[in-house]
Design a protein around this motif. Structure first.
Motif, PDB file in Angstrom:
ATOM      1  N   GLY A  72     -22.031  67.776 115.823  1.00 37.75           N
ATOM      2  CA  GLY A  72     -21.596  67.054 117.016  1.00 37.75           C
ATOM      3  C   GLY A  72     -22.145  65.641 117.041  1.00 37.75           C
ATOM      4  N   TYR A  73     -23.408  65.487 116.649  1.00 43.14           N
ATOM      5  CA  TYR A  73     -24.006  64.143 116.603  1.00 43.14           C
ATOM      6  C   TYR A  73     -23.296  63.263 115.590  1.00 43.14           C
ATOM      7  N   LEU A  74     -23.126  63.764 114.377  1.00 46.79           N
ATOM      8  CA  LEU A  74     -22.444  62.979 113.336  1.00 46.79           C
ATOM      9  C   LEU A  74     -21.025  62.622 113.774  1.00 46.79           C
ATOM     10  N   SER A  75     -20.330  63.578 114.352  1.00 43.71           N
ATOM     11  CA  SER A  75     -18.957  63.360 114.796  1.00 43.71           C
ATOM     12  C   SER A  75     -18.887  62.293 115.881  1.00 43.71           C
ATOM     13  N   ARG A  76     -19.836  62.316 116.820  1.00 41.44           N
ATOM     14  CA  ARG A  76     -19.837  61.327 117.902  1.00 41.44           C
ATOM     15  C   ARG A  76     -20.162  59.932 117.386  1.00 41.44           C
ATOM     16  N   VAL A  77     -21.080  59.847 116.437  1.00 40.45           N
ATOM     17  CA  VAL A  77     -21.415  58.543 115.866  1.00 40.45           C
ATOM     18  C   VAL A  77     -20.167  57.918 115.238  1.00 40.45           C
ATOM     19  N   ILE A  78     -19.434  58.721 114.488  1.00 37.62           N
ATOM     20  CA  ILE A  78     -18.240  58.219 113.816  1.00 37.62           C
ATOM     21  C   ILE A  78     -17.134  57.900 114.818  1.00 37.62           C
ATOM     22  N   LEU A  79     -16.850  58.841 115.714  1.00 37.07           N
ATOM     23  CA  LEU A  79     -15.744  58.675 116.660  1.00 37.07           C
ATOM     24  C   LEU A  79     -15.984  57.522 117.622  1.00 37.07           C
ATOM     25  N   ASN A  80     -17.161  57.473 118.238  1.00 40.35           N
ATOM     26  CA  ASN A  80     -17.450  56.397 119.185  1.00 40.35           C
ATOM     27  C   ASN A  80     -17.518  55.056 118.476  1.00 40.35           C
ATOM     28  N   GLY A  81     -18.040  55.072 117.238  1.00 37.55           N
ATOM     29  CA  GLY A  81     -18.119  53.832 116.479  1.00 37.55           C
ATOM     30  C   GLY A  81     -16.752  53.307 116.098  1.00 37.55           C
ATOM     31  N   MET A  82     -15.869  54.202 115.662  1.00 40.83           N
ATOM     32  CA  MET A  82     -14.535  53.752 115.247  1.00 40.83           C
ATOM     33  C   MET A  82     -13.703  53.258 116.429  1.00 40.83           C
ATOM     34  N   ASN A  83     -14.046  53.695 117.628  1.00 44.99           N
ATOM     35  CA  ASN A  83     -13.321  53.241 118.823  1.00 44.99           C
ATOM     36  C   ASN A  83     -14.023  52.088 119.537  1.00 44.99           C
ATOM     37  N   LEU A 102     -21.260  46.071 118.192  1.00 47.59           N
ATOM     38  CA  LEU A 102     -20.712  47.140 119.028  1.00 47.59           C
ATOM     39  C   LEU A 102     -20.889  48.513 118.377  1.00 47.59           C
ATOM     40  N   ILE A 103     -20.687  48.572 117.071  1.00 46.06           N
ATOM     41  CA  ILE A 103     -20.836  49.843 116.367  1.00 46.06           C
ATOM     42  C   ILE A 103     -22.304  50.231 116.257  1.00 46.06           C
ATOM     43  N   LEU A 104     -23.170  49.260 115.989  1.00 42.58           N
ATOM     44  CA  LEU A 104     -24.606  49.543 115.923  1.00 42.58           C
ATOM     45  C   LEU A 104     -25.121  50.038 117.277  1.00 42.58           C
ATOM     46  N   ALA A 105     -24.650  49.410 118.344  1.00 42.75           N
ATOM     47  CA  ALA A 105     -25.071  49.819 119.693  1.00 42.75           C
ATOM     48  C   ALA A 105     -24.600  51.235 120.000  1.00 42.75           C
ATOM     49  N   SER A 106     -23.378  51.560 119.578  1.00 43.45           N
ATOM     50  CA  SER A 106     -22.839  52.899 119.792  1.00 43.45           C
ATOM     51  C   SER A 106     -23.664  53.941 119.038  1.00 43.45           C
ATOM     52  N   THR A 107     -24.000  53.641 117.793  1.00 39.68           N
ATOM     53  CA  THR A 107     -24.825  54.561 116.990  1.00 39.68           C
ATOM     54  C   THR A 107     -26.190  54.745 117.625  1.00 39.68           C
ATOM     55  N   LEU A 108     -26.779  53.660 118.087  1.00 39.58           N
ATOM     56  CA  LEU A 108     -28.100  53.728 118.712  1.00 39.58           C
ATOM     57  C   LEU A 108     -28.063  54.586 119.973  1.00 39.58           C
ATOM     58  N   LEU A 144     -32.519  61.921 110.109  1.00 37.90           N
ATOM     59  CA  LEU A 144     -31.796  61.304 111.225  1.00 37.90           C
ATOM     60  C   LEU A 144     -31.339  59.893 110.864  1.00 37.90           C
ATOM     61  N   ILE A 145     -32.193  59.146 110.187  1.00 36.44           N
ATOM     62  CA  ILE A 145     -31.832  57.784 109.771  1.00 36.44           C
ATOM     63  C   ILE A 145     -30.663  57.820 108.791  1.00 36.44           C
ATOM     64  N   ILE A 146     -30.714  58.750 107.837  1.00 36.67           N
ATOM     65  CA  ILE A 146     -29.635  58.878 106.853  1.00 36.67           C
ATOM     66  C   ILE A 146     -28.326  59.250 107.547  1.00 36.67           C
ATOM     67  N   THR A 147     -28.396  60.192 108.491  1.00 34.49           N
ATOM     68  CA  THR A 147     -27.193  60.608 109.223  1.00 34.49           C
ATOM     69  C   THR A 147     -26.594  59.452 110.001  1.00 34.49           C
ATOM     70  N   ALA A 148     -27.452  58.712 110.703  1.00 39.25           N
ATOM     71  CA  ALA A 148     -26.983  57.564 111.497  1.00 39.25           C
ATOM     72  C   ALA A 148     -26.364  56.500 110.597  1.00 39.25           C
ATOM     73  N   ALA A 149     -27.000  56.240 109.453  1.00 38.62           N
ATOM     74  CA  ALA A 149     -26.485  55.224 108.536  1.00 38.62           C
ATOM     75  C   ALA A 149     -25.157  55.659 107.924  1.00 38.62           C
ATOM     76  N   PHE A 150     -25.056  56.935 107.557  1.00 39.44           N
ATOM     77  CA  PHE A 150     -23.811  57.455 106.994  1.00 39.44           C
ATOM     78  C   PHE A 150     -22.675  57.332 108.012  1.00 39.44           C
ATOM     79  N   GLY A 151     -22.946  57.766 109.239  1.00 41.95           N
ATOM     80  CA  GLY A 151     -21.930  57.697 110.288  1.00 41.95           C
ATOM     81  C   GLY A 151     -21.539  56.271 110.612  1.00 41.95           C
ATOM     82  N   THR A 152     -22.503  55.362 110.592  1.00 40.29           N
ATOM     83  CA  THR A 152     -22.226  53.954 110.897  1.00 40.29           C
ATOM     84  C   THR A 152     -21.341  53.330 109.825  1.00 40.29           C
ATOM     85  N   GLY A 153     -21.628  53.641 108.561  1.00 48.04           N
ATOM     86  CA  GLY A 153     -20.797  53.109 107.476  1.00 48.04           C
ATOM     87  C   GLY A 153     -19.362  53.560 107.598  1.00 48.04           C
ATOM     88  N   LEU A 154     -19.173  54.840 107.909  1.00 48.98           N
ATOM     89  CA  LEU A 154     -17.812  55.360 108.071  1.00 48.98           C
ATOM     90  C   LEU A 154     -17.152  54.774 109.314  1.00 48.98           C
TER      91      LEU A 154
END
Length: 273
Positions: A72-83, A102-108, A144-154
């Motif tokens: 759910g966390y990974l999915s939200r990082v990607i979905l909220n970031g892409m929008n 905007l994407i960095l703020a969403s991930t944070l 957690l850092i790796i997950t956030a970075a992966f989701g942010t890149g996508l």
């Protein structure tokens, strides 16, 4: 960086604005999720999962609960970031600032909210398997850092794609459902291996060998990330070396492509919106 914090705080504040319990929902929601999966998969649909390596816990419900919360966390990082670009169209057309903020703020913001879910999960795992889990909490920081970075890149790649092709967001909703099941969120690798052997016995093979479903499954970046979380929360151990290496490799590739695509197309974001 200050702008990232301001935008992240705005998103965090809006998360539970107007609710009576406020931030407590960050603890209640994951506990409710675990309870639901405990009832569905622990009582109604009983599945098989190996005992935790050091925890010796054998709970299919907890195994799935960990997967669901972390997915759910990974999915939200990607979905909220892409929008993020489309959701802040008004802000983008009025003020100039680096669009990636905007994407960095969403991930944070999503990471901050996820910390409460991790706390609730940690409490549950300690109650079920004992206090040994606390020794492995430090491993959660790099995971957690790796997950956030992966989701942010996508999210960078998909965010740009969404600006230029609005159908991407709808296609992603379909893909993410398939990706969730392909990541082992609701079943362990042992079940996939059993299905693979069953298919082989029925004559379904690849070059005379069982279908390499387990190999395909293991190279999935989301599965590697979930395996890292389960190592800490379910097995009470450090994630295996191959999980670290695979996760880091996928993350670096994701970030590289995300940055390259962003740099190439970010100049026309406002015009396309």
């Amino acid at each position: 960086m200050a702008l990232v914090w301001v935008l992240a705080k705005r998103e965090i504040s809006a998360e539970y604005k107007g609710t009576a319990l406020g931030r407590l929902w960050s603890l209640i929601n994951p506990l409710a999720t675990i309870a639901v999966y405990a009832a569905v998969f622990g009582v109604i649909f009983r599945g098989g999962v190996e005992p935790g390596i050091n925890s010796h816990v054998q709970s299919f419900a907890l195994y799935i609960g960990i997967g669901v919360l972390c997915w759910g966390y990974l999915s939200r990082v990607i979905l909220n970031g892409m929008n993020a670009f489309m959701s802040n169209a008004g802000l983008l057309t009025k003020v100039y600032f680096p669009r990636y903020v905007l994407i960095l703020a969403s991930t944070l913001a999503q990471t901050f909210n996820f910390l409460f879910e991790l706390l609730a999960l940690l409490i549950v795992c300690a109650l079920v398997g004992g206090p040994l889990v606390f020794l492995y909490v430090p491993f959660l920081v790099p995971v957690l850092i790796i997950t956030a970075a992966f989701g942010t890149g996508l999210a960078l790649m998909l965010g740009i794609a969404t600006v230029y092709f609005r159908d991407i967001s709808h296609l992603w909703e379909i893909f993410t459902q398939v990706w969730m099941y392909a990541s082992g969120v609701v079943f362990p690798l042992s079940m996939l291996v059993a299905a693979q052997d069953s298919l082989y016995e029925k004559g379904i093979s690849f070059k005379g060998q069982p279908l390499p479903l387990d190999i395909i499954f293991r190279i999935n970046p989301a599965e590697l990330l979930l395996e890292a979380y389960r190592a800490v929360f379910y097995d009470f151990t450090a994630p295996p070396l191959e999980v670290w290496l695979g996760s880091i490799a996928w993350t670096l590739v994701n970030l590289l492509f995300g940055i390259l695509i962003y740099r190439k197309f970010q100049a026309r974001i406002v015009e396309e919106i």
